[in-house]
Design a protein around this motif. Structure first.
Motif, short mmCIF file in Angstrom:
data_model
loop_
_atom_site.label_atom_id
_atom_site.label_comp_id
_atom_site.label_asym_id
_atom_site.label_seq_id
_atom_site.Cartn_x
_atom_site.Cartn_y
_atom_site.Cartn_z
N GLU A 37 0.82 -1.21 0.00
CA GLU A 37 0.00 0.00 0.00
C GLU A 37 0.86 1.27 0.00
N ASP A 38 2.05 1.20 0.61
CA ASP A 38 2.92 2.37 0.75
C ASP A 38 3.89 2.57 -0.41
N LEU A 39 3.79 1.75 -1.46
CA LEU A 39 4.71 1.89 -2.59
C LEU A 39 4.59 3.28 -3.21
N LYS A 40 5.73 3.79 -3.66
CA LYS A 40 5.72 5.08 -4.35
C LYS A 40 6.68 5.01 -5.54
N ILE A 41 6.49 5.90 -6.46
CA ILE A 41 7.32 5.94 -7.66
C ILE A 41 8.77 6.17 -7.25
N GLY A 42 9.67 5.37 -7.84
CA GLY A 42 11.08 5.47 -7.54
C GLY A 42 11.59 4.38 -6.61
N ASP A 43 10.68 3.66 -5.95
CA ASP A 43 11.09 2.56 -5.07
C ASP A 43 11.64 1.41 -5.89
N GLN A 44 12.72 0.82 -5.42
CA GLN A 44 13.24 -0.40 -6.02
C GLN A 44 12.62 -1.57 -5.27
N VAL A 45 11.99 -2.49 -6.02
CA VAL A 45 11.24 -3.58 -5.39
C VAL A 45 11.63 -4.92 -5.99
N VAL A 46 11.19 -5.99 -5.30
CA VAL A 46 11.38 -7.36 -5.77
C VAL A 46 10.00 -8.00 -5.83
N THR A 47 9.74 -8.75 -6.92
CA THR A 47 8.47 -9.44 -7.07
C THR A 47 8.57 -10.87 -6.55
N THR A 48 7.43 -11.55 -6.51
CA THR A 48 7.41 -12.94 -6.08
C THR A 48 8.24 -13.82 -7.00
N ALA A 49 8.44 -13.41 -8.24
CA ALA A 49 9.24 -14.17 -9.20
C ALA A 49 10.73 -13.87 -9.05
N LEU A 65 6.73 -1.54 -13.45
CA LEU A 65 8.13 -1.66 -13.05
C LEU A 65 9.03 -1.51 -14.26
N GLU A 66 10.08 -0.70 -14.08
CA GLU A 66 11.12 -0.60 -15.10
C GLU A 66 12.19 -1.62 -14.72
N ILE A 67 12.33 -2.65 -15.57
CA ILE A 67 13.24 -3.75 -15.25
C ILE A 67 14.58 -3.61 -15.97
N ALA A 68 14.65 -2.73 -16.93
CA ALA A 68 15.88 -2.39 -17.66
C ALA A 68 15.62 -1.02 -18.26
N PRO A 69 16.66 -0.32 -18.72
CA PRO A 69 16.42 0.99 -19.31
C PRO A 69 15.39 0.91 -20.45
N GLN A 70 14.34 1.67 -20.31
CA GLN A 70 13.25 1.77 -21.29
C GLN A 70 12.45 0.48 -21.44
N VAL A 71 12.55 -0.44 -20.48
CA VAL A 71 11.76 -1.68 -20.51
C VAL A 71 10.85 -1.66 -19.28
N ARG A 72 9.55 -1.50 -19.54
CA ARG A 72 8.59 -1.39 -18.44
C ARG A 72 7.53 -2.47 -18.57
N THR A 73 7.16 -3.05 -17.45
CA THR A 73 6.13 -4.10 -17.43
C THR A 73 5.15 -3.80 -16.30
N TRP A 74 3.94 -4.27 -16.46
CA TRP A 74 2.92 -4.10 -15.43
C TRP A 74 2.81 -5.37 -14.61
N TRP A 75 2.70 -5.22 -13.29
CA TRP A 75 2.59 -6.33 -12.36
C TRP A 75 1.44 -6.06 -11.40
N GLU A 76 0.83 -7.15 -10.93
CA GLU A 76 -0.14 -7.00 -9.84
C GLU A 76 0.59 -6.46 -8.62
N ARG A 77 -0.05 -5.57 -7.91
CA ARG A 77 0.57 -5.01 -6.70
C ARG A 77 0.88 -6.12 -5.69
#
Length: 103
Positions: A37-49, A65-77
């Motif tokens: 719930e507290d996630l904000k733009i700029g946070d570095q995170v790890v997914t279940t995968a 999530l930006e996983i590489a420069p200019q590579v963005r994917t959508w994930w369930e929160r």
């Protein structure tokens, strides 16, 4: 009468650890939910995968999530299980600055 007391002691010995484990799991799930719930733009995170990424967008149930420069994917929160940015802040705050540094 003695057999009933023995049975109750055995049941207590089995149930008490289970209840303690369940309480710990519930507490950990509540912490993860609060972090999500507290996630904000700029946070570095790890997914279940195990995927590391930087939060670049947030919607009600999804994060981008930006996983590489200019590579963005959508994930369930709910797939985000760790906020590395917050962990780094906590670990640097707990370091004792009075220790002499070795050069």
């Amino acid at each position: 009468m003695d057999s009933i007391i023995l049975l109750l002691l055995i049941l207590a010995a089995v149930m008490v650890p289970n209840i303690m484990i369940q309480r710990k799991q519930r507490r950990r799930l509540a912490e993860i939910h609060q972090m999500q719930e507290d996630l904000k733009i700029g946070d570095q995170v790890v997914t279940t995968a195990g995927l590391y990424g930087v939060v670049t967008g947030i919607e009600e149930t999804r994060v981008e999530l930006e996983i590489a420069p200019q590579v963005r994917t959508w994930w369930e929160r709910l797939a985000v299980v760790r906020n590395v940015t917050n962990e780094e802040l906590k670990s640097t705050a707990s370091v004792d600055d009075t220790q002499p540094t070795v050069e």
